[in-house]
Design an enzyme around this catalytic site. Structure first.
Site, PDB file in Angstrom:
ATOM      1  N   ALA A   1      -7.217  -9.378  14.648  1.00 27.20           N
ATOM      2  CA  ALA A   1      -6.607  -8.429  15.898  1.00 27.20           C
ATOM      3  C   ALA A   1      -5.004  -8.333  16.131  1.00 27.20           C
ATOM      4  CB  ALA A   1      -7.405  -8.774  17.243  1.00 27.20           C
TER       5      ALA A   1
ATOM      6  N   ASP B   1     -20.580 -11.455  20.450  1.00 29.52           N
ATOM      7  CA  ASP B   1     -20.236 -10.069  20.972  1.00 29.52           C
ATOM      8  C   ASP B   1     -20.993  -9.742  22.402  1.00 29.52           C
ATOM      9  OD1 ASP B   1     -18.995  -7.384  19.177  1.00 29.52           O
ATOM     10  OD2 ASP B   1     -19.931  -6.969  21.325  1.00 29.52           O
TER      11      ASP B   1
ATOM     12  N   TYR C   1      -0.804   4.133  10.890  1.00 33.75           N
ATOM     13  CA  TYR C   1      -1.086   3.025  11.787  1.00 33.75           C
ATOM     14  C   TYR C   1       0.153   2.986  12.299  1.00 33.75           C
ATOM     15  CZ  TYR C   1      -5.487   2.001   9.135  1.00 33.75           C
ATOM     16  OH  TYR C   1      -6.708   2.190   8.433  1.00 33.75           O
TER      17      TYR C   1
ATOM     18  N   LYS D   1       2.039   1.783   7.473  1.00 34.95           N
ATOM     19  CA  LYS D   1       2.193   0.912   8.509  1.00 34.95           C
ATOM     20  C   LYS D   1       3.095   1.590   9.486  1.00 34.95           C
ATOM     21  CE  LYS D   1       0.826  -2.462   9.468  1.00 34.95           C
ATOM     22  NZ  LYS D   1      -0.420  -3.000  10.398  1.00 34.95           N
TER      23      LYS D   1
ATOM     24  N   ARG E   1       0.960  -1.294  -0.022  1.00 34.02           N
ATOM     25  CA  ARG E   1      -0.049   0.066   0.067  1.00 34.02           C
ATOM     26  C   ARG E   1       0.939   1.208   0.001  1.00 34.02           C
ATOM     27  NH1 ARG E   1      -3.624  -1.274   5.051  1.00 34.02           N
ATOM     28  NH2 ARG E   1      -1.878  -2.383   5.687  1.00 34.02           N
TER      29      ARG E   1
ATOM     30  N   GLU F   1      -5.522   4.520  14.139  1.00 33.16           N
ATOM     31  CA  GLU F   1      -6.564   3.757  14.611  1.00 33.16           C
ATOM     32  C   GLU F   1      -7.094   4.351  16.003  1.00 33.16           C
ATOM     33  OE1 GLU F   1      -2.330   2.462  16.346  1.00 33.16           O
ATOM     34  OE2 GLU F   1      -3.118   2.970  14.403  1.00 33.16           O
TER      35      GLU F   1
ATOM     36  N   ASP G   1      -2.541  -7.124  14.950  1.00 29.07           N
ATOM     37  CA  ASP G   1      -1.712  -5.781  14.796  1.00 29.07           C
ATOM     38  C   ASP G   1      -2.116  -5.311  16.236  1.00 29.07           C
ATOM     39  OD1 ASP G   1      -4.231  -5.010  14.223  1.00 29.07           O
ATOM     40  OD2 ASP G   1      -3.985  -4.227  12.493  1.00 29.07           O
TER      41      ASP G   1
ATOM     42  N   HIS H   1      -0.050   1.234  16.372  1.00 27.85           N
ATOM     43  CA  HIS H   1      -0.360   0.012  16.915  1.00 27.85           C
ATOM     44  C   HIS H   1       0.898   0.186  18.174  1.00 27.85           C
ATOM     45  CE1 HIS H   1      -3.274  -1.104  14.267  1.00 27.85           C
ATOM     46  NE2 HIS H   1      -2.753  -1.215  13.186  1.00 27.85           N
TER      47      HIS H   1
END
Length: 376
Positions: free
Chosen positions: A268, A198, A94, A75, A15, A118, A270, A96
């Site tokens: 999940a 959930d 992002y 990233k 990307r 995020e 990341d 993280h």
């Protein structure tokens, strides 16, 4: 402002953080955009397309980092990139940080403002910059799960939707948010038996009202989760706590009790992963086995479809990139409070409560960090 777009260097990440449309929006407002040569190739966006919209193609990432006031990425920065940051730069990507504490520590030493896609959060608690990638990751999670259920790829040898007279695979999706609901819809379309777990009844009611029982909704608790996981052929984990490490909902004991050849897909990962047996993998080597259960835990799932992902991402991020470039940091944060929630670090300060908790660091409000004489 000078905005820099380096080429992504994480393994199998194709990307790019800005499209030619974004370059045009910035250059028409008088800003410079430096794009590392070949940065868009993986997304089939080529240097000349950036140049046609006023972008400047530079030879290396070092050239981008040396001049840019703001670095826009997809990233989290890799070690060689972290070394190139200089004090006062803005990083928008992002991040993280909870999943990569060593990276977080290194970034904090560079004296930058790190804004994480995020954790940008609207008043309704939605995550506008995470949503497009969650949408893609959820859809791809089901595709990946179906692929690795095939015997040749380590799975039980199941067709997700079965055929006449043969039961379909049972797909259990943990989490009914953006990623989970998209995973469930694709599984439903492939004619699997689909269960969504959930603990938010409103999410479950929404799914139930949309799909009228074709997706079965179940309130999540420890016993129900264990029961559903042990009977599943494919489990897709999509739980998210903004900024914080994902909770380990599926234990190693549960994995040991699963059917041989069943598949776990950890969307999940990341944020550290929601399965106790998860470890991050790459598109080059996406799976591994634990107790005869296939684990797929690629940290950049949408990177497999970079053209789609790049345009989906930049559709969401561009307004904030333009705001930061044109208004500057302070005014952008004041005008768009959701962007302030995206600020994870200011120099050494950690400015997001969830991130601070996961890193074991002190929390400092953004306003205090920016006014603390950091020079940022």
């Amino acid at each position: 402002m000078i905005v820099g777009v380096p080429k992504e260097i994480k393994t199998a990440e194709h990307r790019v953080a800005l499209t030619p449309v974004g370059v045009r929006e910035l250059t028409e407002r008088g800003h410079r955009v430096l794009v590392e040569t070949g940065a868009g190739d993986g997304s089939t966006i080529f240097d000349e397309e950036y140049q046609e919209q006023g972008g400047e193609i530079v030879d290396s990432a070092a050239d981008v980092f040396a001049e840019a006031d703001m670095i826009v990425k997809v990233k989290e920065p890799q070690p060689s990139e972290i070394e190139m940051f200089r004090s006062g730069q803005i990083l928008f990507t992002y991040l993280h940080l909870a999943a990569y504490p060593d990276m977080a520590e290194s970034l904090r030493s560079r004296g930058i403002v790190g804004i994480a896609y995020e954790t940008v959060q609207l008043p309704d608690r939605s995550l506008p910059l995470l949503a497009p990638m969650s949408e893609i990751a959820g859809r791809m999670a089901t595709q990946a799960g179906a692929y690795f259920l095939e015997k040749a790829h380590g799975g039980r040898g199941l067709l997700l939707g079965g055929v006449a007279g043969v039961n379909p695979a049972k797909v259990v999706v943990i989490g009914g948010g953006m990623a989970g609901s998209n995973a469930a819809v694709i599984a439903m379309g492939m004619q699997a038996e689909v269960i969504v777990l959930d603990n938010d009844l409103n999410k479950l009611r929404h799914l139930d009202s949309l799909y009228q029982g074709r997706i079965v909704t179940v309130h999540s608790n420890k016993l129900t989760l264990e029961t559903q996981v042990l009977s599943a052929d494919l489990v897709i984990g999509t739980v998210l706590i903004p900024g914080a490490a994902a909770p380990k909902l599926v234990t190693a004991d549960m994995v040991r009790g699963m059917k041989k050849g069943s598949v776990l897909v950890d969307v999940a990962i990341d944020q550290g992963g929601c399965f106790e047996t998860s470890r991050e993998t790459t598109h080059a080597e996406p799976t591994y086995m634990v107790d005869d259960v296939v684990h797929y835990a690629v940290g950049n799932i949408p990177g497999a479809v970079p053209h789609t992902s790049t345009y989906a991402l930049t559709n969401a991020t561009l307004r904030y990139v333009v705001s930061l470039a044109h208004k500057g940091l302070d005014r952008s944060l004041a005008d768009q409070p959701e962007l302030a929630l995206g600020v994870n670090i200011v120099g050494e300060s950690v400015c997001h409560e969830g991130v601070a908790g996961s890193l074991g660091a002190d929390y400092t409000p953004v306003s205090e960090a920016l006014g603390a004489g950091t020079g940022l």
